[in-house]
Design a protein around this motif. Structure first.
Motif, short mmCIF file in Angstrom:
data_model
loop_
_atom_site.label_atom_id
_atom_site.label_comp_id
_atom_site.label_asym_id
_atom_site.label_seq_id
_atom_site.Cartn_x
_atom_site.Cartn_y
_atom_site.Cartn_z
N TYR A 34 7.24 6.41 -2.29
CA TYR A 34 6.29 5.03 -2.02
C TYR A 34 5.37 4.60 -3.28
O TYR A 34 5.24 5.41 -3.73
N VAL A 35 4.79 3.29 -2.65
CA VAL A 35 3.73 2.96 -3.24
C VAL A 35 2.45 2.32 -2.74
O VAL A 35 2.40 2.13 -1.38
N LEU A 36 1.44 2.18 -3.41
CA LEU A 36 -0.24 2.22 -2.44
C LEU A 36 -0.64 1.09 -3.20
O LEU A 36 -0.50 1.37 -4.36
N GLU A 37 -0.29 0.14 -2.69
CA GLU A 37 -1.60 -1.29 -3.47
C GLU A 37 -2.65 -0.46 -3.08
O GLU A 37 -3.47 -1.12 -2.23
N ILE A 38 -3.77 -0.53 -4.65
CA ILE A 38 -5.04 -0.58 -4.77
C ILE A 38 -5.43 -1.97 -5.26
O ILE A 38 -4.57 -2.88 -5.92
N THR A 44 2.13 4.61 -7.49
CA THR A 44 3.84 5.00 -6.91
C THR A 44 3.35 6.07 -6.98
O THR A 44 2.65 7.19 -7.51
N PHE A 45 4.12 6.79 -5.99
CA PHE A 45 4.20 8.65 -5.61
C PHE A 45 5.50 9.03 -5.18
O PHE A 45 6.22 7.81 -4.92
N VAL A 46 5.75 10.17 -5.79
CA VAL A 46 6.96 10.72 -5.08
C VAL A 46 6.60 12.49 -4.58
O VAL A 46 5.50 12.88 -5.53
N VAL A 47 7.38 12.14 -3.59
CA VAL A 47 6.65 13.52 -2.68
C VAL A 47 8.08 14.22 -3.16
O VAL A 47 9.36 14.48 -2.03
N LEU A 48 7.57 15.45 -2.89
CA LEU A 48 8.45 16.29 -2.71
C LEU A 48 7.79 17.48 -1.87
O LEU A 48 6.93 17.96 -1.44
N ALA A 49 9.38 17.66 -0.89
CA ALA A 49 8.64 18.50 0.18
C ALA A 49 9.09 19.27 0.59
O ALA A 49 10.14 19.95 0.26
N GLY A 88 10.00 0.97 -9.83
CA GLY A 88 9.91 0.08 -10.27
C GLY A 88 10.44 -0.98 -8.82
O GLY A 88 9.76 -2.56 -9.45
N ARG A 89 11.31 -0.89 -8.14
CA ARG A 89 11.18 -1.74 -7.41
C ARG A 89 10.14 -1.53 -6.29
O ARG A 89 10.21 -2.77 -5.10
N LEU A 90 9.77 -0.56 -6.19
CA LEU A 90 8.80 -0.52 -4.61
C LEU A 90 7.87 -1.61 -4.78
O LEU A 90 6.96 -1.71 -5.30
N THR A 91 7.25 -1.91 -3.67
CA THR A 91 6.35 -3.20 -3.42
C THR A 91 5.85 -2.80 -1.78
O THR A 91 6.15 -2.27 -1.48
N ALA A 92 4.69 -3.78 -1.95
CA ALA A 92 4.12 -3.88 -0.17
C ALA A 92 5.41 -4.06 0.52
O ALA A 92 4.83 -3.16 1.68
N PRO A 95 8.12 0.02 0.96
CA PRO A 95 6.94 0.83 0.46
C PRO A 95 7.44 1.90 0.58
O PRO A 95 7.21 3.16 -0.20
N VAL A 96 9.10 2.32 1.42
CA VAL A 96 9.07 4.33 0.47
C VAL A 96 11.15 3.97 0.90
O VAL A 96 11.41 3.22 0.90
N ALA A 97 10.97 4.90 -0.43
CA ALA A 97 12.44 5.37 -0.29
C ALA A 97 12.92 6.39 -0.67
O ALA A 97 11.95 7.48 -0.86
#
Length: 101
Positions: A34-38, A44-49, A88-92, A95-97
């Protein structure tokens, strides 16, 4: 001290403020990005669950981010072949892939 990420043969390891945290590939049950707009930027974050509910978040401002994106698919069967392109295509607006499973 710079936060960093690296991939070993059997795990992802991050270093945050000198603390080392790792997750074994065999424990990963899901991955999403996901991307976090600040203001004036975005992260951009990649989360491993894991099955235990533990999440390891890797940030785009960490040292080793680009090699991490290139190598992650070699260790886990990601849904997309071009992970850096997808990130690179993640945007507001998109926001999530979901990347795995």
């Amino acid at each position: 001290m710079v936060d960093s990420v690296c991939i070993n043969t059997d795990s992802v390891e991050i270093s945050i403020s000198g603390n080392i945290i790792s997750v074994a590939f065999e424990d990963v049950v899901g991955i999403h990005a996901y991307v976090l707009e600040i203001p004036a930027s975005s992260l951009t974050f990649v989360v491993l669950a894991t099955e235990s509910g533990y999440n390891l978040e890797v940030r785009s401002d960490m040292a080793g981010w680009s090699p991490f994106l290139r190598e992650l698919g070699e260790h886990l069967p990601l849904k997309v072949r071009d992970l850096p392109g997808l990130i690179g295509r993640l945007t507001a607006d998109v926001p999530v892939a979901e990347l795995y499973p």
